[in-house]
Motif scaffolding. Structure first.
Motif, short mmCIF file in Angstrom:
data_model
loop_
_atom_site.label_atom_id
_atom_site.label_comp_id
_atom_site.label_asym_id
_atom_site.label_seq_id
_atom_site.Cartn_x
_atom_site.Cartn_y
_atom_site.Cartn_z
N ALA A 198 0.84 -1.22 0.00
CA ALA A 198 0.00 0.00 0.00
C ALA A 198 0.87 1.25 0.00
CB ALA A 198 -0.91 -0.02 1.23
N ALA A 199 2.02 1.17 0.68
CA ALA A 199 2.90 2.35 0.79
C ALA A 199 3.75 2.55 -0.46
CB ALA A 199 3.81 2.20 2.01
N ASN A 200 3.82 1.53 -1.30
CA ASN A 200 4.67 1.62 -2.52
C ASN A 200 3.89 1.16 -3.74
OD1 ASN A 200 7.62 2.11 -1.33
ND2 ASN A 200 6.60 0.60 -0.01
N PRO A 201 2.76 1.82 -4.04
CA PRO A 201 1.90 1.35 -5.13
C PRO A 201 2.62 1.35 -6.48
CG PRO A 201 1.27 3.56 -4.43
CD PRO A 201 2.30 3.08 -3.45
N GLY A 202 2.53 0.22 -7.19
CA GLY A 202 3.09 0.12 -8.52
C GLY A 202 4.61 0.16 -8.58
N GLN A 203 5.28 0.04 -7.42
CA GLN A 203 6.76 0.18 -7.42
C GLN A 203 7.50 -1.11 -7.10
OE1 GLN A 203 8.01 3.78 -5.12
NE2 GLN A 203 5.79 4.08 -4.88
N ILE A 204 6.80 -2.12 -6.67
CA ILE A 204 7.47 -3.33 -6.17
C ILE A 204 7.56 -4.38 -7.27
CG2 ILE A 204 7.36 -5.22 -4.46
CD1 ILE A 204 6.04 -3.10 -2.56
N ALA A 205 8.79 -4.70 -7.64
CA ALA A 205 9.03 -5.66 -8.73
C ALA A 205 8.77 -7.09 -8.27
CB ALA A 205 10.48 -5.55 -9.20
N CYS A 206 9.17 -7.39 -7.04
CA CYS A 206 9.04 -8.79 -6.60
C CYS A 206 9.13 -8.89 -5.08
CB CYS A 206 10.15 -9.63 -7.23
SG CYS A 206 11.82 -9.16 -6.71
N VAL A 207 8.68 -10.01 -4.63
CA VAL A 207 8.90 -10.45 -3.24
C VAL A 207 9.74 -11.71 -3.34
CG1 VAL A 207 7.80 -11.45 -1.19
CG2 VAL A 207 6.73 -9.51 -2.36
N ILE A 208 10.87 -11.73 -2.63
CA ILE A 208 11.70 -12.94 -2.61
C ILE A 208 11.74 -13.47 -1.19
CG2 ILE A 208 13.86 -11.59 -2.33
CD1 ILE A 208 15.26 -13.88 -3.96
N LEU A 209 11.54 -14.77 -1.06
CA LEU A 209 11.63 -15.35 0.29
C LEU A 209 12.09 -16.80 0.22
CD1 LEU A 209 8.13 -16.19 1.82
CD2 LEU A 209 8.55 -15.98 -0.61
N GLU A 210 12.65 -17.23 1.33
CA GLU A 210 12.84 -18.66 1.53
C GLU A 210 11.51 -19.19 2.04
OE1 GLU A 210 16.63 -17.79 4.17
OE2 GLU A 210 16.47 -19.95 3.80
N PRO A 211 10.79 -20.02 1.29
CA PRO A 211 9.46 -20.42 1.74
C PRO A 211 9.51 -21.17 3.08
CG PRO A 211 10.13 -21.69 -0.19
CD PRO A 211 11.13 -20.60 -0.03
N TYR A 212 10.56 -21.96 3.29
CA TYR A 212 10.90 -22.43 4.65
C TYR A 212 12.28 -21.84 4.90
CZ TYR A 212 7.29 -26.18 4.37
OH TYR A 212 6.12 -26.90 4.24
N CYS A 213 12.43 -21.12 6.01
CA CYS A 213 13.69 -20.41 6.26
C CYS A 213 14.75 -21.37 6.81
CB CYS A 213 13.48 -19.31 7.28
SG CYS A 213 12.23 -18.12 6.82
N GLY A 214 15.93 -21.29 6.21
CA GLY A 214 17.01 -22.17 6.69
C GLY A 214 18.26 -21.41 7.09
N ASN A 215 18.15 -20.07 7.15
CA ASN A 215 19.34 -19.26 7.44
C ASN A 215 19.18 -18.38 8.68
OD1 ASN A 215 21.37 -19.64 5.14
ND2 ASN A 215 19.41 -19.48 4.09
N VAL A 216 18.21 -18.76 9.48
CA VAL A 216 18.01 -18.05 10.76
C VAL A 216 17.71 -19.10 11.82
CG1 VAL A 216 15.54 -17.69 10.22
CG2 VAL A 216 16.73 -16.13 11.81
N GLY A 217 18.27 -20.29 11.57
CA GLY A 217 17.76 -21.54 12.12
C GLY A 217 16.70 -21.97 11.12
N PHE A 218 15.93 -22.97 11.47
CA PHE A 218 14.89 -23.48 10.55
C PHE A 218 13.54 -22.96 11.02
CE2 PHE A 218 13.10 -25.98 7.35
CZ PHE A 218 12.06 -26.74 7.83
N ILE A 219 12.86 -22.22 10.14
CA ILE A 219 11.55 -21.66 10.52
C ILE A 219 10.55 -21.95 9.40
CG2 ILE A 219 10.24 -19.55 11.00
CD1 ILE A 219 12.74 -18.27 12.12
N MET A 220 9.40 -22.45 9.78
CA MET A 220 8.36 -22.74 8.78
C MET A 220 7.29 -21.66 8.81
SD MET A 220 8.06 -26.89 9.23
CE MET A 220 6.95 -27.08 7.82
#
Ligand code: KE4
Length: 431
Positions: free
Chosen positions: A194-216
């Motif tokens: 909402a704060a960046n309308p039309g400006q965001i190219a992508c969202v990138i994520l680890e769908p299950y996180c493995g670099n902060v410990g393991f988080i689902m």
């Protein structure tokens, strides 16, 4: 204190290699002490320069899902080596690898090979920016996507504002284009769009996180991320460099039935040799040179030795001759580790969380359920360091940081997993 060959090697390395290592996490800075050097590895075991045998739960940070130096992968590399090491031209292995990846991961209609996970995510971000003609990207605190400038960014004050560099050498102008949000927080995500309308190219994520410990993810979180990116015309990039082919043959996206626009891969698809890959919708991938305006290249991309190793590793995931799916075995092994550590911590009166899915797990010494970066930090890192060294002294090598994931291979099945669980339980009892 006996003097070891690892000590000698480390002293020499420190003279010529920054921190004595070619990748920072190997330096043991967060658990203390000096790293050991490995001269050989086979199955679930590392053999150190001083001939110590260690049961390995790092698995070279993920690639060794079949254990180290698997004979089928070794034979595939040897056969490819007979014909040379690199051609700089298209080669048959690249086609077979592309056919395997697109078959295992149906959301990947076209794929481009590269040489590391960092290259894969860096290229996917550039492709998303080129395809959408937008500059801003969203990533999540605690998710690591390699060391390209746009992704070495942490949350600025008030997570909705722009990020700031997580490393020296990253220009503030780059950081301003990266928004860092809390994982598992759909309110923050909606607010950022909402704060960046039309400006965001992508969202990138680890769908299950493995670099902060393991988080689902919380139930429904990944579906919410998919919905909001679709709603705002931003691309959804799953960084499955670590989870790809590990959590399931088709990765987290298969297990969670989510279809991202692009997926980044690495680790397992190299069979232990340097490889990365990114792929997804054809209409997006066709923006890549030489077809389209987004440039991306690599001298050793699609290297025949790495492709041969990766093809062998992927084929073993379909049939490793055991007659059973490796994934059911890997999940049994993961649950055995989780149950042993939780039982030992309970007996000791120590609060512990052991998130686990299949062959990925981590150990947080905290009573707080861990669901994001902030709650991961409630884990007692000093206690983890003591636990790490207690295990290492007894012959079990865990990731040398409280904020990494543990990895199990099919080679752990049998005496190795039983012995490792006994060692970890005893280490907790004596903390
Ligand atoms: P590489 O450039 O290290 O091949 O991949 C970067 C990367 C990208 N995405 C995810 C989800 C990753 O886990 C990684 C690399 N993982 C780390 C382990 N925390 C590699 C170990 C290291 O940095 O030495």
């Amino acid at each position: 204190m006996t003097h070891s060959l690892s000590d000698d090697l480390f002293a020499r390395a420190l003279q010529l290699i920054p921190g004595g290592v070619n990748s920072p996490v190997r330096a043991f800075r967060s658990v203390g002490g000096a790293p050991f050097f490995v001269k050989a590895a086979r199955g679930a075991t590392l053999i150190t320069a001083d001939d110590r045998e260690l049961i390995d739960f790092v698995c070279t940070w993920g690639p060794a899902i079949h254990g180290h130096n698997h004979p089928v992968i070794k034979a595939a590399i040897a056969a490819a080596l007979e014909n040379g090491t690199s051609f700089g031209t298209p080669n048959p292995y690249e086609v077979e690898m592309a056919e395997l990846i697109t078959r295992f991961v149906p959301s990947i209609q076209k794929v481009r090979m590269c040489n590391s996970g960092t290259e894969a995510t860096m290229s996917a971000i550039r492709l998303a920016r080129g395809f959408t003609r937008r500059d801003k990207i969203i990533k999540f605190a605690g998710c690591y996507h390699g060391h390209s400038d746009s992704l070495l960014i942490k949350a600025g004050s008030g997570a909705l504002t722009h990020g700031h560099p997580d490393s020296a050498g990253v220009p503030a102008s780059f950081a301003r284009e990266t928004i860092v949000l809390p994982y598992n927080d759909t309110v923050a995500l909606d607010a950022a769009f909402a704060a960046n309308p039309g400006q965001i190219a992508c969202v990138i994520l680890e769908p299950y996180c493995g670099n902060v410990g393991f988080i689902m993810p919380d139930a429904g979180y990944l579906a919410a991320v998919r919905a909001v990116t679709t709603q705002h015309g931003a691309l959804l990039i799953f960084d499955e460099v670590m989870t790809g082919f590990r959590i399931a043959k088709g990765g987290v996206q298969e297990r969670e039935s989510i279809v991202p626009d692009l997926t980044c891969l690495g680790k397992i698809i190299g069979g232990g040799l340097p490889v990365g890959a990114f792929g997804g919708r054809s209409d997006i991938m066709d923006c890549l040179a030489p077809l389209g305006p987004v440039y991306q290249a690599g001298t050793l991309s699609g290297n025949p030795l790495a492709m041969a190793a990766g093809i062998a590793a992927l084929r073993l995931l379909e049939d490793d001759g055991s007659g059973t799916s490796p994934y059911s075995r890997l999940d049994r092994l993961g649950r055995q580790v989780r149950d042993a550590v939780l039982a030992a911590a309970h007996a000791k009166g120590l609060p512990a969380q052991v998130p686990q899915c299949g062959s990925m797990f981590s150990i947080f010494f905290t009573a707080t359920p861990v669901r994001d970066y902030a709650t991961a930090l409630t884990g007692d890192a000093k206690l983890f360091a003591r636990f790490f060294h207690a295990c290492l002294a007894r012959g079990v090598y865990l990731a040398p940081s409280a904020y990494e994931a543990g990895f199990i291979s099919t080679a752990h099945d049998g005496p190795a997993i039983d012995r490792a669980c006994e060692i970890m339980s005893r280490a907790i009892a004596e903390l």
